[in-house]
Design an enzyme around this catalytic site. Structure first.
Site, PDB file in Angstrom:
ATOM      1  N   LYS A 293      45.260  51.597 -15.606  1.00  0.00           N
ATOM      2  CA  LYS A 293      44.611  50.835 -16.542  1.00  0.00           C
ATOM      3  C   LYS A 293      45.605  50.446 -17.897  1.00  0.00           C
ATOM      4  O   LYS A 293      45.082  49.416 -18.641  1.00  0.00           O
ATOM      5  CB  LYS A 293      43.235  51.570 -17.089  1.00  0.00           C
ATOM      6  CG  LYS A 293      42.369  51.428 -16.029  1.00  0.00           C
ATOM      7  CD  LYS A 293      40.867  51.400 -16.757  1.00  0.00           C
ATOM      8  CE  LYS A 293      39.910  51.040 -15.688  1.00  0.00           C
ATOM      9  NZ  LYS A 293      39.553  52.175 -15.085  1.00  0.00           N
TER      10      LYS A 293
ATOM     11  N   SER B 297      34.613  54.637 -19.533  1.00  0.00           N
ATOM     12  CA  SER B 297      34.300  56.019 -19.081  1.00  0.00           C
ATOM     13  C   SER B 297      35.646  56.897 -19.283  1.00  0.00           C
ATOM     14  O   SER B 297      35.642  57.917 -18.917  1.00  0.00           O
ATOM     15  CB  SER B 297      34.002  55.968 -17.671  1.00  0.00           C
ATOM     16  OG  SER B 297      34.912  55.569 -16.746  1.00  0.00           O
TER      17      SER B 297
ATOM     18  N   GLU C   5      34.447  52.129  -2.400  1.00  0.00           N
ATOM     19  CA  GLU C   5      33.481  52.582  -3.546  1.00  0.00           C
ATOM     20  C   GLU C   5      32.889  54.015  -3.513  1.00  0.00           C
ATOM     21  O   GLU C   5      33.125  54.296  -1.944  1.00  0.00           O
ATOM     22  CB  GLU C   5      32.364  51.644  -3.661  1.00  0.00           C
ATOM     23  CG  GLU C   5      32.364  50.176  -4.421  1.00  0.00           C
ATOM     24  CD  GLU C   5      31.157  49.859  -4.269  1.00  0.00           C
ATOM     25  OE1 GLU C   5      30.902  49.165  -5.470  1.00  0.00           O
ATOM     26  OE2 GLU C   5      30.397  49.605  -3.316  1.00  0.00           O
TER      27      GLU C   5
ATOM     28  N   GLY D  95      27.399  54.929  -5.385  1.00  0.00           N
ATOM     29  CA  GLY D  95      27.616  53.573  -6.294  1.00  0.00           C
ATOM     30  C   GLY D  95      28.046  52.567  -5.597  1.00  0.00           C
ATOM     31  O   GLY D  95      29.005  52.005  -5.737  1.00  0.00           O
TER      32      GLY D  95
ATOM     33  N   ASP E 121      27.220  49.395  -5.213  1.00  0.00           N
ATOM     34  CA  ASP E 121      26.644  47.864  -5.901  1.00  0.00           C
ATOM     35  C   ASP E 121      27.737  46.821  -5.467  1.00  0.00           C
ATOM     36  O   ASP E 121      27.370  45.666  -5.023  1.00  0.00           O
ATOM     37  CB  ASP E 121      26.379  48.186  -7.406  1.00  0.00           C
ATOM     38  CG  ASP E 121      27.914  48.530  -8.043  1.00  0.00           C
ATOM     39  OD1 ASP E 121      28.243  49.400  -8.012  1.00  0.00           O
ATOM     40  OD2 ASP E 121      28.689  47.407  -8.587  1.00  0.00           O
TER      41      ASP E 121
ATOM     42  N   SER F  38      44.714  55.441  -7.805  1.00  0.00           N
ATOM     43  CA  SER F  38      44.948  54.551  -9.080  1.00  0.00           C
ATOM     44  C   SER F  38      44.920  55.285 -10.466  1.00  0.00           C
ATOM     45  O   SER F  38      44.936  54.979 -11.381  1.00  0.00           O
ATOM     46  CB  SER F  38      43.293  53.893  -9.175  1.00  0.00           C
ATOM     47  OG  SER F  38      42.298  54.944  -8.888  1.00  0.00           O
TER      48      SER F  38
HETATM   49  C1  LIG Z   1      38.825  52.394 -13.851  1.00  0.00           C
HETATM   50  C2  LIG Z   1      39.272  53.037 -12.623  1.00  0.00           C
HETATM   51  C3  LIG Z   1      39.121  52.765 -11.324  1.00  0.00           C
HETATM   52  C4  LIG Z   1      38.272  51.334 -10.956  1.00  0.00           C
HETATM   53  O1  LIG Z   1      38.835  50.191 -11.512  1.00  0.00           O
HETATM   54  P1  LIG Z   1      38.118  48.740 -11.773  1.00  0.00           P
HETATM   55  O2  LIG Z   1      39.013  47.643 -12.499  1.00  0.00           O
HETATM   56  O3  LIG Z   1      37.040  49.058 -12.628  1.00  0.00           O
HETATM   57  O4  LIG Z   1      37.303  48.493 -10.286  1.00  0.00           O
HETATM   58  C5  LIG Z   1      39.627  53.321 -10.179  1.00  0.00           C
HETATM   59  N1  LIG Z   1      40.146  54.454 -10.636  1.00  0.00           N
HETATM   60  C6  LIG Z   1      40.668  54.834 -11.758  1.00  0.00           C
HETATM   61  C7  LIG Z   1      41.413  56.114 -11.722  1.00  0.00           C
HETATM   62  C8  LIG Z   1      40.104  54.065 -12.824  1.00  0.00           C
HETATM   63  O5  LIG Z   1      40.378  54.651 -14.142  1.00  0.00           O
END
Ligand SMILES: *Cc1c(COP(=O)(O)O)cnc(C)c1O
Length: 333
Positions: free
Chosen positions: A65, A90, A216, A220, A222, A316
Site C-alpha cells: 500500500k 483497516s 478473497e 468475504g 463479494d 501483499s
Molecule cells: C489492502 C490489502 C489487501 C487488499 O488490497 P485491495 O487493494 O483492497 O484489494 C491485501 N493485502 C494486504 C496486506 C492489504 O493491506
C-alpha cells in the site's frame, strides 16, 4: 487523474491505464523498495508448479500500500499538498498515507476502525498522522471521510478506488513480471481491488497471455459474487482473520478493470491462511500477515489449479502484531 478521481458520476470515470503504472513507477522510484522475488523448492515440490513470490511484506511500512499511497500524494497539486490528505483504512493504507505524507511533507488525517489491530494504530500515530477512530460495524466510513475532507479542506485518498492508488499498486506486478515473468498464472489478494486492478493493468501490458486470478477470504466473497452477477455486490463487513480484505464491496474503478481482465475470483478459508503463514515462517523465514497469505493459500490449496505452471504470487503484506502471529503459528487458530 486527480480530476477524474474527484468526479462523482460513474459514467464519467476515466479508468487508469498501464501508462499510469509506468508514471507511478517513476514517481515511487527511490522512495519505495524494489522488493525481492522469492522462491522455495519445498513450495514448488508441494504444488508441482514453479512459484515466484513477490515479497511486499518487505515493502516500506510492511505492505504494497506504500506504493499507491506515495503515488497518489505525489500526484497532488502544491495547494492540495499544503492543505493535507485524509483517508480511511483497516490499517495498511492508513500507515501508507501516514508514512508517505511524512516523507513528502504532507499532513495526514486517518480514520481508523476502533477494532483495528493495536500495532497498526500505533504505527500510524508514530508516523505523525492524526488518527480519528470510528465504529466500522455501525458508521459509514466513506461518508465520514467525505465529511472530514470537506469541512477541513483535505483531499480524500481512498484505500483502493482511486486511479493513482491503483496505478501505484500496479508497480508491484510490473516489477514481478519484469524480474521473474512471463507467467502462466498470476495470483493476487483481493480486498477492494486496488492491488488486483493494478496487477491486471501490468499483466495485460507485459504478459498478455497470463491468466490473472483474484483471491478473497471465503467469508468475504463479494468480489466473486460481483464478477458472477455482473454488478457490484455489497455484503456486510465479513468476519475473517484477513483484516486487510474485510472490504464489503469493489469500487467504481476497480470493478470494471477486474471484470474486464481477470480470469476468475476464487476464495480460501481462514484455516488455509494460517497454514500458509506457518509455511512462510517455518520454511521461508518470513513474517506474512493473514491477508498477505491469500494468493499463496490459493496455490497451496488448489483453489486455482497450477500444476506444471509458472505462477506469480503476490505476498501483499507482513503487518501482524506478535501476539496474533504467535497465536496463529502456535496452533490455536
Ligand atoms: C489492502 C490489502 C489487501 C487488499 O488490497 P485491495 O487493494 O483492497 O484489494 C491485501 N493485502 C494486504 C496486506 C492489504 O493491506
Amino acid at each position: 487523474m486527480t480530476a477524474a478521481a474527484s468526479t462523482e458520476s460513474a459514467t464519467q470515470l476515466v479508468l487508469p491505464t498501464y501508462d499510469d503504472v509506468v508514471t507511478a513507477a517513476k514517481r515511487i522510484q527511490g522512495a519505495a523498495h524494489r522488493t525481492p522475488v522469492l522462491t522455495s523448492r519445498t513450495a514448488n515440490e508441494r504444488s508441482g508448479a514453479s512459484l515466484f513470490f513477490k515479497a511486499e511484506n518487505l515493502q516500506r511500512m510492511g505492505a504494497f500500500k506504500f506504493r499507491g499511497g506515495y503515488n497518489a500524494i505525489s500526484a497532488l497539486s502544491p495547494e492540495q499538498k499544503r492543505a493535507g490528505v485524509v483517508t480511511f483504512s483497516s490499517g495498511n493504507h492508513a500507515q501508507a498515507i501516514a508514512y508517505a505524507g511524512k516523507l513528502l511533507g504532507v499532513p495526514a488525517t486517518i480514520l481508523m476502525p476502533l477494532d483495528a489491530p493495536a500495532a497498526k494504530v500505533a504505527a500510524t500515530r508514530g508516523y505523525g498522522a492524526e488518527v480519528v477512530q470510528f465504529d466500522r460495524y455501525t458508521q459509514d466510513r466513506d461518508a465520514l471521510g467525505r465529511e472530514i475532507a470537506q469541512t477541513r479542506g483535505l483531499t480524500l485518498i481512498p484505500p483502493y478506488d482511486h486511479p493513482d492508488v491503483i496505478a501505484g499498486q500496479g508497480t508491484a506486478t510490473k516489477e514481478l513480471i519484469e524480474e521473474a515473468g512471463p507467467f502462466d498464472i498470476l495470483l493476487v489478494p483481493l480486498g477492494g481491488g486496488g492491488l488486483l486492478s493494478g496487477a491486471v493493468l501490468a499483466a495485460k501490458a507485459l504478459n498478455p497471455e497470463c491468466r490473472v486470478f483474484g483471491v478473497e477470504p471465503e467469508a468475504g466473497n463479494d468480489g466473486q459474487r460481483s464478477l458472477r452477477s455482473g454488478k457490484i455486490v455489497k455484503i456486510s463487513v465479513p468476519k475473517t482473520i484477513a483484516d486487510g480484505a474485510q472490504t464489503a464491496f469493489l469500487g467504481n474503478y476497480t470493478f470494471p478493470l477486474i471484470q474486464q481482465n481477470v480470469e476468475d475470483i476464487v476464495t480460501v478459508p481462514d484455516a488455509a491462511l494460517v497454514e500458509a503463514m506457518r509455511f512462510f515462517a517455518e520454511r521461508m523465514k518470513i513474517v506474512v500477515e493473514p491477508t498477505g497469505c491469500l494468493a499463496a493459500a490459493a496455490a497451496f490449496t488448489g483453489a486455482v489449479p497450477i500444476e506444471g505452471k509458472r505462477v506469480g504470487i503476490v505476498i501483499s503484506g507482513g503487518n501482524v502484531d506478535l501476539a496474533s502471529f504467535a497465536r496463529f503459528v502456535g496452533g490455536e487458530a
